[in-house]
Write a protein that holds these residues in place. Structure first.
Motif, PDB file in Angstrom:
ATOM      1  N   LYS A  43       0.802  -1.226   0.000  1.00 51.37           N
ATOM      2  CA  LYS A  43       0.000   0.000   0.000  1.00 51.37           C
ATOM      3  C   LYS A  43       0.844   1.289   0.000  1.00 51.37           C
ATOM      4  CE  LYS A  43      -3.613  -2.401   2.467  1.00 51.37           C
ATOM      5  NZ  LYS A  43      -4.273  -2.588   3.732  1.00 51.37           N
ATOM      6  N   PRO A  44       1.757   1.433  -0.950  1.00 48.87           N
ATOM      7  CA  PRO A  44       2.539   2.677  -1.002  1.00 48.87           C
ATOM      8  C   PRO A  44       1.693   3.821  -1.542  1.00 48.87           C
ATOM      9  CG  PRO A  44       2.999   1.345  -2.918  1.00 48.87           C
ATOM     10  CD  PRO A  44       2.076   0.532  -2.043  1.00 48.87           C
ATOM     11  N   LYS A  45       2.119   5.046  -1.267  1.00 47.58           N
ATOM     12  CA  LYS A  45       1.449   6.214  -1.858  1.00 47.58           C
ATOM     13  C   LYS A  45       1.862   6.369  -3.310  1.00 47.58           C
ATOM     14  CE  LYS A  45       0.883   9.123   2.199  1.00 47.58           C
ATOM     15  NZ  LYS A  45       1.151  10.438   2.776  1.00 47.58           N
ATOM     16  N   VAL A  46       3.153   6.125  -3.575  1.00 45.98           N
ATOM     17  CA  VAL A  46       3.710   6.336  -4.909  1.00 45.98           C
ATOM     18  C   VAL A  46       4.626   5.169  -5.260  1.00 45.98           C
ATOM     19  CG1 VAL A  46       5.118   7.856  -6.349  1.00 45.98           C
ATOM     20  CG2 VAL A  46       3.687   8.841  -4.574  1.00 45.98           C
ATOM     21  N   VAL A  47       4.570   4.760  -6.526  1.00 45.13           N
ATOM     22  CA  VAL A  47       5.490   3.758  -7.054  1.00 45.13           C
ATOM     23  C   VAL A  47       6.241   4.397  -8.217  1.00 45.13           C
ATOM     24  CG1 VAL A  47       5.692   1.532  -8.230  1.00 45.13           C
ATOM     25  CG2 VAL A  47       4.028   1.809  -6.371  1.00 45.13           C
ATOM     26  N   LEU A  48       7.559   4.403  -8.134  1.00 46.92           N
ATOM     27  CA  LEU A  48       8.399   4.902  -9.211  1.00 46.92           C
ATOM     28  C   LEU A  48       8.748   3.724 -10.109  1.00 46.92           C
ATOM     29  CD1 LEU A  48      10.144   7.088 -10.570  1.00 46.92           C
ATOM     30  CD2 LEU A  48      11.955   6.500  -8.931  1.00 46.92           C
ATOM     31  N   CYS A  49       8.311   3.769 -11.332  1.00 48.22           N
ATOM     32  CA  CYS A  49       8.566   2.709 -12.309  1.00 48.22           C
ATOM     33  C   CYS A  49       9.804   3.083 -13.108  1.00 48.22           C
ATOM     34  CB  CYS A  49       7.369   2.541 -13.240  1.00 48.22           C
ATOM     35  SG  CYS A  49       5.819   2.189 -12.393  1.00 48.22           S
ATOM     36  N   LEU A  50      10.910   2.421 -12.832  1.00 46.09           N
ATOM     37  CA  LEU A  50      12.172   2.757 -13.480  1.00 46.09           C
ATOM     38  C   LEU A  50      12.369   1.931 -14.741  1.00 46.09           C
ATOM     39  CD1 LEU A  50      14.488   3.086 -10.368  1.00 46.09           C
ATOM     40  CD2 LEU A  50      13.527   4.917 -11.771  1.00 46.09           C
ATOM     41  N   LEU A  68       6.367   8.946 -21.776  1.00 51.48           N
ATOM     42  CA  LEU A  68       5.730   8.576 -20.507  1.00 51.48           C
ATOM     43  C   LEU A  68       6.347   9.216 -19.268  1.00 51.48           C
ATOM     44  CD1 LEU A  68       5.150   4.737 -20.812  1.00 51.48           C
ATOM     45  CD2 LEU A  68       3.440   6.542 -20.808  1.00 51.48           C
ATOM     46  N   HIS A  69       7.646   9.435 -19.285  1.00 51.84           N
ATOM     47  CA  HIS A  69       8.333   9.843 -18.053  1.00 51.84           C
ATOM     48  C   HIS A  69       7.647  11.059 -17.418  1.00 51.84           C
ATOM     49  CE1 HIS A  69      10.476  13.662 -18.622  1.00 51.84           C
ATOM     50  NE2 HIS A  69      10.349  13.370 -19.906  1.00 51.84           N
ATOM     51  N   GLY A  70       7.517  10.987 -16.109  1.00 50.71           N
ATOM     52  CA  GLY A  70       6.938  12.100 -15.370  1.00 50.71           C
ATOM     53  C   GLY A  70       5.424  12.141 -15.353  1.00 50.71           C
ATOM     54  N   SER A  71       4.780  11.281 -16.124  1.00 48.91           N
ATOM     55  CA  SER A  71       3.315  11.210 -16.080  1.00 48.91           C
ATOM     56  C   SER A  71       2.903  10.575 -14.759  1.00 48.91           C
ATOM     57  CB  SER A  71       2.776  10.340 -17.221  1.00 48.91           C
ATOM     58  OG  SER A  71       3.154  10.850 -18.469  1.00 48.91           O
ATOM     59  N   VAL A  72       1.683  10.797 -14.358  1.00 50.60           N
ATOM     60  CA  VAL A  72       1.174  10.178 -13.133  1.00 50.60           C
ATOM     61  C   VAL A  72      -0.054   9.361 -13.496  1.00 50.60           C
ATOM     62  CG1 VAL A  72       0.260  10.559 -10.813  1.00 50.60           C
ATOM     63  CG2 VAL A  72       2.016  12.096 -11.725  1.00 50.60           C
ATOM     64  N   PHE A  73       0.010   8.082 -13.177  1.00 48.04           N
ATOM     65  CA  PHE A  73      -1.110   7.178 -13.378  1.00 48.04           C
ATOM     66  C   PHE A  73      -1.636   6.805 -11.998  1.00 48.04           C
ATOM     67  CE2 PHE A  73       1.635   6.770 -17.011  1.00 48.04           C
ATOM     68  CZ  PHE A  73       0.769   6.659 -18.085  1.00 48.04           C
ATOM     69  N   SER A 100      -0.286   6.317  -6.752  1.00 47.21           N
ATOM     70  CA  SER A 100       0.220   7.041  -7.923  1.00 47.21           C
ATOM     71  C   SER A 100       1.425   6.303  -8.475  1.00 47.21           C
ATOM     72  CB  SER A 100       0.632   8.457  -7.530  1.00 47.21           C
ATOM     73  OG  SER A 100      -0.479   9.189  -7.085  1.00 47.21           O
ATOM     74  N   PHE A 101       1.419   6.055  -9.773  1.00 47.72           N
ATOM     75  CA  PHE A 101       2.522   5.393 -10.464  1.00 47.72           C
ATOM     76  C   PHE A 101       3.181   6.423 -11.377  1.00 47.72           C
ATOM     77  CE2 PHE A 101      -0.474   2.134  -9.312  1.00 47.72           C
ATOM     78  CZ  PHE A 101       0.317   1.083  -8.886  1.00 47.72           C
ATOM     79  N   VAL A 102       4.498   6.590 -11.220  1.00 46.11           N
ATOM     80  CA  VAL A 102       5.236   7.579 -12.001  1.00 46.11           C
ATOM     81  C   VAL A 102       6.346   6.877 -12.785  1.00 46.11           C
ATOM     82  CG1 VAL A 102       6.620   9.687 -11.924  1.00 46.11           C
ATOM     83  CG2 VAL A 102       4.773   9.355 -10.261  1.00 46.11           C
ATOM     84  N   PRO A 103       6.232   6.840 -14.110  1.00 50.04           N
ATOM     85  CA  PRO A 103       7.295   6.260 -14.925  1.00 50.04           C
ATOM     86  C   PRO A 103       8.494   7.212 -15.027  1.00 50.04           C
ATOM     87  CG  PRO A 103       5.194   6.320 -16.122  1.00 50.04           C
ATOM     88  CD  PRO A 103       5.047   7.165 -14.896  1.00 50.04           C
ATOM     89  N   SER A 104       9.677   6.627 -15.051  1.00 52.97           N
ATOM     90  CA  SER A 104      10.880   7.401 -15.293  1.00 52.97           C
ATOM     91  C   SER A 104      11.927   6.506 -15.946  1.00 52.97           C
ATOM     92  CB  SER A 104      11.419   8.019 -14.002  1.00 52.97           C
ATOM     93  OG  SER A 104      12.404   8.996 -14.319  1.00 52.97           O
ATOM     94  N   PHE A 105      13.058   7.094 -16.240  1.00 53.35           N
ATOM     95  CA  PHE A 105      14.122   6.394 -16.938  1.00 53.35           C
ATOM     96  C   PHE A 105      14.849   5.421 -16.012  1.00 53.35           C
ATOM     97  CE2 PHE A 105      13.605  10.566 -18.921  1.00 53.35           C
ATOM     98  CZ  PHE A 105      13.359  10.186 -20.235  1.00 53.35           C
ATOM     99  N   ASP A 106      15.290   4.323 -16.560  1.00 51.37           N
ATOM    100  CA  ASP A 106      16.108   3.356 -15.843  1.00 51.37           C
ATOM    101  C   ASP A 106      17.466   4.010 -15.549  1.00 51.37           C
ATOM    102  OD1 ASP A 106      18.287   1.205 -15.846  1.00 51.37           O
ATOM    103  OD2 ASP A 106      16.457   0.008 -15.725  1.00 51.37           O
TER     104      ASP A 106
END
Length: 96
Positions: A27-34, A54-59, A65-71
């Motif tokens: 149950k995290p508030k935010v997940v950073l998808c690297l 996609l990077h920086g978008s919020v789903f 909240s899921f936030v995609p970013s660069f590996d």
């Protein structure tokens, strides 16, 4: 992604349920998808655009909240993307 191969919908369908269950337990508030692979698995959508879009978008899903970013390995090979990565991290800070 290994050898820059495209992720198949089959892999996403096999992996996503396990990861989704773990996220629900934590149950995290935010997940950073690297990275693109991570993003497509977590969001269960192999047809999403590339990370440049996609990077920086919020789903938002289920109160998370899921936030995609660069590996990070990609950033190491492409230092010109480092500032965008920092902006994505700032967005996470704002979501917390």
């Amino acid at each position: 992604m290994p050898q820059n191969r495209r992720i198949s919908s089959e892999i996403i369908l096999k992996c996503a349920p396990y990861l989704t269950d773990e996220i629900k337990i934590l149950k995290p508030k935010v997940v950073l998808c690297l990275g693109e692979l991570c993003c497509k698995i977590v969001l269960r959508n192999g047809d999403l655009a590339g990370m440049d879009v996609l990077h920086g978008s919020v789903f938002n899903e289920g109160g998370i909240s899921f936030v995609p970013s660069f590996d990070p390995a990609f950033i190491a090979q492409n230092p010109s993307k480092a500032e965008l990565f920092k902006e994505d991290l700032q967005k996470i800070k704002e979501l917390l």
